[in-house]
Design an enzyme around this catalytic site. Structure first.
Site, mmCIF file in Angstrom:
data_model
loop_
_atom_site.group_PDB
_atom_site.id
_atom_site.type_symbol
_atom_site.label_atom_id
_atom_site.label_comp_id
_atom_site.label_asym_id
_atom_site.label_seq_id
_atom_site.Cartn_x
_atom_site.Cartn_y
_atom_site.Cartn_z
ATOM 1 N N ARG A 162 -4.875 -2.816 47.406
ATOM 2 C CA ARG A 162 -4.089 -1.662 47.854
ATOM 3 C C ARG A 162 -2.582 -1.877 47.681
ATOM 4 O O ARG A 162 -1.811 -0.928 47.753
ATOM 5 C CB ARG A 162 -4.412 -1.344 49.322
ATOM 6 C CG ARG A 162 -5.703 -0.557 49.494
ATOM 7 C CD ARG A 162 -5.985 -0.256 50.940
ATOM 8 N NE ARG A 162 -6.512 -1.433 51.644
ATOM 9 C CZ ARG A 162 -6.832 -1.439 52.930
ATOM 10 N NH1 ARG A 162 -6.642 -0.358 53.666
ATOM 11 N NH2 ARG A 162 -7.322 -2.526 53.492
ATOM 12 N N LYS A 196 -2.145 -11.418 47.225
ATOM 13 C CA LYS A 196 -1.697 -10.763 48.457
ATOM 14 C C LYS A 196 -0.920 -11.708 49.354
ATOM 15 O O LYS A 196 0.152 -11.368 49.877
ATOM 16 C CB LYS A 196 -2.918 -10.218 49.201
ATOM 17 C CG LYS A 196 -2.584 -9.473 50.483
ATOM 18 C CD LYS A 196 -3.854 -8.949 51.133
ATOM 19 C CE LYS A 196 -3.530 -8.128 52.357
ATOM 20 N NZ LYS A 196 -4.762 -7.621 53.021
ATOM 21 N N TYR A 203 37.648 -20.327 37.698
ATOM 22 C CA TYR A 203 36.307 -20.874 37.507
ATOM 23 C C TYR A 203 36.393 -22.398 37.494
ATOM 24 O O TYR A 203 37.137 -22.984 36.683
ATOM 25 C CB TYR A 203 35.668 -20.397 36.197
ATOM 26 C CG TYR A 203 34.390 -21.152 35.906
ATOM 27 C CD1 TYR A 203 33.252 -20.909 36.671
ATOM 28 C CD2 TYR A 203 34.333 -22.135 34.924
ATOM 29 C CE1 TYR A 203 32.078 -21.623 36.457
ATOM 30 C CE2 TYR A 203 33.166 -22.850 34.706
ATOM 31 C CZ TYR A 203 32.043 -22.586 35.478
ATOM 32 O OH TYR A 203 30.893 -23.299 35.281
ATOM 33 N N ASN A 255 46.021 -28.337 44.575
ATOM 34 C CA ASN A 255 46.259 -26.901 44.462
ATOM 35 C C ASN A 255 45.890 -26.453 43.053
ATOM 36 O O ASN A 255 46.450 -26.936 42.071
ATOM 37 C CB ASN A 255 47.721 -26.552 44.727
ATOM 38 C CG ASN A 255 47.943 -25.042 44.726
ATOM 39 O OD1 ASN A 255 47.778 -24.375 45.735
ATOM 40 N ND2 ASN A 255 48.322 -24.493 43.572
ATOM 41 N N ALA A 283 52.117 -24.246 34.200
ATOM 42 C CA ALA A 283 51.379 -22.990 34.098
ATOM 43 C C ALA A 283 51.072 -22.656 32.641
ATOM 44 O O ALA A 283 51.866 -22.956 31.739
ATOM 45 C CB ALA A 283 52.178 -21.870 34.739
#
Length: 458
Positions: free
Chosen positions: A8, A15, A362, A373, A419
Site C-alpha cells: 500500500r 516497508k 572556500y 585571518n 590581496a
C-alpha cells in the site's frame, strides 16, 4: 517481524526501511527491544529485500532469520523455530510500529510471566476500532481471551467492541511450537496468521490472556504514506518534548525537524524552522538560528549558528560562530572561538582557535592554525583534476582578500599574503608574499578610447 512488502506504500523500498523520525521503522522497534533484552537475543525475521534490510540494521547487533516465502505472520515464527527453541519465552513485535515503548514491552513480558500463559497479546482501546481485529474475552471482566475476530468476520455486536489486537504478543516457546503446525490457511490469502493461535490454544485448553496498553498510539502501524507521516510527526514532537524537558528551548517546535537520536544540552535555544538530523550532538548555551540544517555533526558549548547555515558531519568547538549561510561539509573541524561567516564553504579542514574566515571563501583540504585571518574571496585550490592536495596555513597568518592558494602549498607562521595574490610556492615565516601582475596606469587612455568610439564613421 520485518518481512513484509508494504504494497500500500506503492514503493520499491522495503516497508520497514521507510523512515520516521530520521531512521528506519525497524530501527525504532529494535531500539525499544534492546532496552529490555541484549541485542544478541533479538531476531529480525526478514523476507522482502532481505539483503537491504539486513544491511540497514546489522550494525545494531541483532540476529536475522530469513522467511524466503511470504506465507504470513504465523509462518514467520515457523521458520524461526530453530532460533527460538532454546528460549523459554518469546516476545513478538511488529517491525512497522515504531512508537512502541520499552515500558510497554516490559509490561507485556511481566504480565505474560505472571499469568503463566501460553499466549499473551497486547491490546488497546480505540475510539474508532474499524479495521482492527477485536479481542473477545471469556467474560466481561476477564483478562482471558476466547478469540480474536477480524473486522470482516465480526458480527454487528462484536464490531461495537473497542478493544483491538495490536499485533504484539508474548508466547511460551514450548507450547507455541507444539501447536503452531495446527494453524490453517483457509483464508483469502492462503497464509498462516499468528492471530489464529488464540483459537488454537483455546482448543488445546492452553491459557490465552491480554494486557491493555494505556497509550493506544504506540501500537499504530504505518500501512500508508499518510499514516507514516502522522507517525513521523508524533515521533518528532515527542523528541522535542524530551529535549525541552532536559533544559533546551525550542521555539515553535511544530516547525522544527528533529531526528530521534539528536542530543541537545541545557539552555540551548533552537529557533523556528531548524533541522537537526541524524546523530547530531549540540552542547549547552548554544543558539541555533532559523533555517539552519545540521546533520550528523558535533557542536560544543556556547556556539552560535546564524541563520541558514548547513553542516554535515562537521565538528564545531566551544564558543565558535558559524554563519549566516555557511556550509560546513564533511570533515570540517572548527576550533574554539573561530568564526566561519556568510557564504563560506569548508570541507575536510581544521580551522584553529580564534581563526576567522568571514566572507565568500572556500577552504578545502586545509590545515589552518590559530589566530589566522582569511580575507574575503580567498580559495584553496585543492584539486588538480586527478588528486586532492593540502594547504597548510600556520598560526597568525594574514591572508588578503581574493587570494588563490594553489595546493600543495604552505604559508609559514606570521606571514602576510597580499590581496588578490595567486600563491603557488611556499611562503616562509613572517614573510610577505605578493603574487599578482604589476599595475600599469596609462593616463588619458579612457578619454581617447571614448573619443574614438564616438567619432563619425568615414
Amino acid at each position: 517481524m520485518a518481512a513484509g512488502k508494504g504494497t500500500r506504500l506503492k514503493s520499491k523500498n522495503p516497508k520497514v526501511l521507510h523512515e520516521v523520525g530520521g531512521k528506519p521503522l525497524l530501527a525504532h522497534v529494535i531500539a525499544a527491544a534492546t532496552k529490555i533484552v541484549p541485542a544478541s537475543d533479538v531476531f529480525a525475521i526478514i523476507g522482502h529485500e532481505a539483503d537491504r534490510v539486513r544491511k540497514a540494521v546489522q550494525h545494531l547487533g541483532v540476529n536475522f532469520v530469513l522467511q524466503s516465502e511470504p506465507r504470513g505472520t504465523g509462518h514467520a515464527l515457523m521458520v524461526a523455530r530453530e532460533a527460538l527453541v532454546p528460549y523459554d519465552h518469546v516476545i513478538v513485535l511488529s517491525g512497522d510500529a515504531p512508537l512502541i515503548m520499552p515500558e510497554t514491552i516490559q509490561q507485556l513480558r511481566d504480565f505474560h510471566l505472571q499469568k503463566k500463559a501460553a499466549m499473551t497479546l497486547l491490546s488497546a482501546e480505540l475510539v474508532n476500532p474499524t479495521g482492527y481485529g477485536r479481542v473477545i474475552h471469556q467474560g466481561a471482566k476477564s483478562d482471558e481471551v476466547r478469540a480474536i475476530v477480524e473486522e470482516k468476520s465480526a458480527s454487528p455486536a462484536q464490531k461495537k467492541i473497542r478493544e483491538i489486537n495490536s499485533g504484539f504478543y508474548a508466547f511460551a516457546v514450548k507450547p507455541l511450537f507444539q501447536h503452531i503446525n495446527d494453524l490453517k490457511t483457509d483464508n483469502a490469502h492462503r497464509e498462516y496468521y499468528l492471530t489464529d493461535m488464540a483459537g488454537v490454544f483455546n482448543k488445546a485448553k492452553a491459557r490465552v490472556v491480554s494486557t491493555k496498553t494505556s497509550r493506544p498510539s504506540e501500537i499504530l502501524g504505518s500501512n500508508t504514506r499518510a499514516e507514516m507521516m502522522e507517525i513521523d510527526g508524533l515521533v518528532r514532537m515527542a523528541k522535542c518534548q524530551q529535549l525541552m524537558t532536559g533544559g533546551a528551548s525550542i521555539f515553535f517546535p511544530q516547525t522544527c525537524v528533529v531526528d530521534a537520536d539528536v542530543e541537545v544540552g541545557a539552555d540551548t535555544v533552537i529557533e523556528p524552522f531548524v533541522q537537526l538530523l541524524g546523530r547530531t550532538r549540540i552542547g549547552s548555551d548554544c543558539r541555533i538560528r532559523s533555517y539552519s540544517v545540521i546533520s550528523n555533526s558535533e557542536i560544543g558549548d556556547g556556539v552560535t549558528v546564524r541563520p541558514g547555515s548547513i553542516m554535515d558531519e562537521a565538528r564545531v568547538a566551544n564558543g565558535a560562530i558559524i554563519g549566516p549561510y555557511s556550509h560546513l561539509r564533511p570533515g570540517s573541524d572548527i576550533g574554539e572561538g573561530a568564526h566561519v561567516g556568510n557564504f563560506v564553504e569548508t570541507k575536510k579542514i581544521r580551522l584553529g582557535k580564534g581563526s576567522k574566515a568571514n566572507h565568500l571563501t572556500y577552504l578545502g583540504d586545509a590545515e589552518i592554525g590559530a589566530g589566522v585571518n582569511v580575507g574575503a574571496g580567498t580559495i584553496t585550490c585543492n584539486y588538480d583534476g586527478v588528486r586532492k592536495h593540502k594547504t597548510v596555513i600556520e598560526d597568525g597568518v594574514f591572508v588578503g582578500s581574493d587570494s588563490t592558494l594553489v595546493a600543495p602549498v604552505k604559508i609559514g607562521k606570521g606571514a602576510y599574503v597580499g590581496a588578490a595574490s595567486c600563491i603557488t610556492n611556499d611562503v616562509p615565516e613572517d614573510a610577505l608574499a605578493i603574487g599578482r601582475a604589476r599595475q600599469t596606469v596609462k593616463k588619458g587612455w579612457a578619454r581617447a578610447k571614448r573619443k574614438a568610439m564616438t567619432a563619425p564613421k568615414k
